[in-house]
Design a protein around this motif. Structure first.
Motif, PDB file in Angstrom:
ATOM      1  N   LYS A  60       0.830  -1.204   0.000  1.00 38.63           N
ATOM      2  CA  LYS A  60       0.000   0.000   0.000  1.00 38.63           C
ATOM      3  C   LYS A  60       0.861   1.250   0.000  1.00 38.63           C
ATOM      4  N   GLY A  61       1.908   1.256   0.832  1.00 35.10           N
ATOM      5  CA  GLY A  61       2.810   2.403   0.869  1.00 35.10           C
ATOM      6  C   GLY A  61       3.500   2.630  -0.462  1.00 35.10           C
ATOM      7  N   GLN A  62       3.948   1.526  -1.103  1.00 44.32           N
ATOM      8  CA  GLN A  62       4.598   1.642  -2.410  1.00 44.32           C
ATOM      9  C   GLN A  62       3.636   2.184  -3.469  1.00 44.32           C
ATOM     10  N   LEU A  63       2.392   1.666  -3.451  1.00 42.18           N
ATOM     11  CA  LEU A  63       1.396   2.133  -4.421  1.00 42.18           C
ATOM     12  C   LEU A  63       1.048   3.600  -4.205  1.00 42.18           C
ATOM     13  N   GLU A  64       0.942   4.015  -2.946  1.00 41.33           N
ATOM     14  CA  GLU A  64       0.653   5.426  -2.662  1.00 41.33           C
ATOM     15  C   GLU A  64       1.788   6.326  -3.139  1.00 41.33           C
ATOM     16  N   GLU A  65       3.028   5.884  -2.955  1.00 42.55           N
ATOM     17  CA  GLU A  65       4.176   6.654  -3.418  1.00 42.55           C
ATOM     18  C   GLU A  65       4.197   6.748  -4.947  1.00 42.55           C
ATOM     19  N   GLN A  66       3.898   5.618  -5.601  1.00 46.09           N
ATOM     20  CA  GLN A  66       3.838   5.630  -7.065  1.00 46.09           C
ATOM     21  C   GLN A  66       2.717   6.529  -7.570  1.00 46.09           C
ATOM     22  N   LEU A  67       1.571   6.479  -6.893  1.00 41.14           N
ATOM     23  CA  LEU A  67       0.447   7.336  -7.275  1.00 41.14           C
ATOM     24  C   LEU A  67       0.809   8.812  -7.121  1.00 41.14           C
ATOM     25  N   LYS A  68       1.486   9.144  -6.045  1.00 43.70           N
ATOM     26  CA  LYS A  68       1.914  10.530  -5.828  1.00 43.70           C
ATOM     27  C   LYS A  68       2.875  10.983  -6.919  1.00 43.70           C
ATOM     28  N   GLU A  69       3.802  10.106  -7.279  1.00 43.54           N
ATOM     29  CA  GLU A  69       4.780  10.450  -8.318  1.00 43.54           C
ATOM     30  C   GLU A  69       4.109  10.625  -9.673  1.00 43.54           C
ATOM     31  N   VAL A  70       3.198   9.711 -10.004  1.00 41.36           N
ATOM     32  CA  VAL A  70       2.489   9.805 -11.288  1.00 41.36           C
ATOM     33  C   VAL A  70       1.610  11.051 -11.337  1.00 41.36           C
ATOM     34  N   THR A  71       0.943  11.369 -10.229  1.00 40.54           N
ATOM     35  CA  THR A  71       0.103  12.571 -10.167  1.00 40.54           C
ATOM     36  C   THR A  71       0.931  13.830 -10.357  1.00 40.54           C
ATOM     37  N   ASP A  72       2.104  13.858  -9.732  1.00 43.88           N
ATOM     38  CA  ASP A  72       2.987  15.026  -9.877  1.00 43.88           C
ATOM     39  C   ASP A  72       3.455  15.175 -11.318  1.00 43.88           C
ATOM     40  N   LYS A  73       3.841  14.067 -11.943  1.00 46.09           N
ATOM     41  CA  LYS A  73       4.267  14.122 -13.350  1.00 46.09           C
ATOM     42  C   LYS A  73       3.121  14.566 -14.252  1.00 46.09           C
ATOM     43  N   TYR A  74       1.916  14.092 -13.956  1.00 48.37           N
ATOM     44  CA  TYR A  74       0.750  14.480 -14.765  1.00 48.37           C
ATOM     45  C   TYR A  74       0.479  15.973 -14.655  1.00 48.37           C
ATOM     46  N   LYS A  75       0.566  16.512 -13.426  1.00 50.63           N
ATOM     47  CA  LYS A  75       0.323  17.942 -13.244  1.00 50.63           C
ATOM     48  C   LYS A  75       1.372  18.775 -13.965  1.00 50.63           C
ATOM     49  N   ARG A  76       2.620  18.340 -13.908  1.00 52.39           N
ATOM     50  CA  ARG A  76       3.678  19.066 -14.603  1.00 52.39           C
ATOM     51  C   ARG A  76       3.478  19.025 -16.112  1.00 52.39           C
ATOM     52  N   ALA A  77       3.140  17.837 -16.610  1.00 55.90           N
ATOM     53  CA  ALA A  77       2.902  17.719 -18.050  1.00 55.90           C
ATOM     54  C   ALA A  77       1.718  18.567 -18.483  1.00 55.90           C
ATOM     55  N   LEU A  78       0.690  18.619 -17.639  1.00 55.88           N
ATOM     56  CA  LEU A  78      -0.486  19.432 -17.949  1.00 55.88           C
ATOM     57  C   LEU A  78      -0.121  20.914 -17.979  1.00 55.88           C
ATOM     58  N   ALA A  79       0.697  21.346 -17.006  1.00 46.00           N
ATOM     59  CA  ALA A  79       1.121  22.752 -16.979  1.00 46.00           C
ATOM     60  C   ALA A  79       1.989  23.089 -18.185  1.00 46.00           C
ATOM     61  N   ASP A  80       2.906  22.176 -18.553  1.00 47.49           N
ATOM     62  CA  ASP A  80       3.758  22.415 -19.726  1.00 47.49           C
ATOM     63  C   ASP A  80       2.927  22.498 -20.999  1.00 47.49           C
ATOM     64  N   THR A  81       1.934  21.629 -21.094  1.00 46.60           N
ATOM     65  CA  THR A  81       1.067  21.646 -22.275  1.00 46.60           C
ATOM     66  C   THR A  81       0.277  22.943 -22.366  1.00 46.60           C
ATOM     67  N   GLU A  82      -0.211  23.419 -21.228  1.00 45.22           N
ATOM     68  CA  GLU A  82      -0.971  24.672 -21.212  1.00 45.22           C
ATOM     69  C   GLU A  82      -0.077  25.856 -21.578  1.00 45.22           C
ATOM     70  N   ASN A  83       1.157  25.863 -21.049  1.00 43.77           N
ATOM     71  CA  ASN A  83       2.090  26.936 -21.401  1.00 43.77           C
ATOM     72  C   ASN A  83       2.431  26.913 -22.881  1.00 43.77           C
ATOM     73  N   LEU A  84       2.622  25.711 -23.429  1.00 41.46           N
ATOM     74  CA  LEU A  84       2.917  25.587 -24.848  1.00 41.46           C
ATOM     75  C   LEU A  84       1.743  26.064 -25.691  1.00 41.46           C
ATOM     76  N   ARG A  85       0.524  25.730 -25.247  1.00 43.70           N
ATOM     77  CA  ARG A  85      -0.663  26.168 -25.984  1.00 43.70           C
ATOM     78  C   ARG A  85      -0.784  27.686 -25.979  1.00 43.70           C
ATOM     79  N   MET A  86      -0.530  28.294 -24.825  1.00 45.32           N
ATOM     80  CA  MET A  86      -0.626  29.749 -24.730  1.00 45.32           C
ATOM     81  C   MET A  86       0.446  30.431 -25.564  1.00 45.32           C
TER      82      MET A  86
END
Length: 215
Positions: A60-86
């Motif tokens: 459970k701890g490993q999965l939560e850590e992986q989920l946190k890492e994936v969520t952080d990468k997703y947010k960064r990718a989303l922000a980069d995509t929005e900046n590129l679009r603008m």
């Protein structure tokens, strides 16, 4: 007395050797063995359950850590995509607005020539009827100059012709000289030698001016 002892021993032996007593003893022994076996089995089950819970907690701890890492990468990718679009949208808008910048610069020279041509004709020659051909030519130049200014305004090209006394603006004006001028405050435009132009708020060509300074 001896016979009585023999009878007591025989009676005791018969009681000990009684089948009902033997069966009862066996039942007691089985029950005790089952209870002991049950306790051991329960202890084993508890140990296995504790080990399984520990493994599940680690997973459970490993999965939560992986989920946190994936969520952080997703947010960064989303922000980069929005900046590129603008940025892309800004580039497209700038291309639409300033794509004619080079063409406008070339037309500015034509507008300057028309303006110089109209200014070079003496007013008395135009107002008199001595030379009607010159007057017609002058009127045609004035009409052409007005029309080209209308076209400039339509496409966002605005003339920069600072009035006397306007404060010098380095983003819109280019100072050719600084000189003390009577009646002019220091740092203000004293004379305009060549008008400038702005394209959609961006200075395309600064106005060439002379700036007043303190004597």
């Amino acid at each position: 007395m001896a016979s009585w002892c023999v009878r007591a021993v025989k009676q005791s032996y018969s009681v000990v050797a009684s089948p009902s007593l033997i069966r009862a003893s066996l039942r007691l022994l089985c029950t005790a063995a089952q209870q002991k076996s049950g306790q051991g089995l329960e202890e084993d089950q508890n140990a296995e359950q504790s080990a399984a819970e520990k493994v599940l907690a680690e997973e459970k701890g490993q999965l939560e850590e992986q989920l946190k890492e994936v969520t952080d990468k997703y947010k960064r990718a989303l922000a980069d995509t929005e900046n590129l679009r603008m940025r892309s949208q800004k580039m497209v808008e700038d291309t639409k607005l300033y794509g004619i910048q080079g063409f406008c610069k070339d037309l500015l020279e034509v507008a300057d020539i028309l303006e110089k041509a109209t200014e070079s004709v003496p007013s008395e020659e135009v107002s008199s009827q001595k030379n009607p051909h010159l007057k017609n030519l002058y009127d045609g130049l004035v009409m052409t100059d007005k029309q080209i200014q209308k076209v400039f305004t339509k496409h966002g090209l605005v003339k920069l012709n600072p009035d006397g006394g306007q404060k010098f603006n380095p983003y819109e004006h280019e100072a050719l000289f600084h000189a003390p001028v009577e009646g002019k405050e220091p740092g203000t435009v004293a004379i305009v030698t060549k008008v400038g132009y702005k394209l959609h708020g961006r200075t395309l060509r600064p106005a060439l001016v002379g700036v007043a300074k303190a004597p």
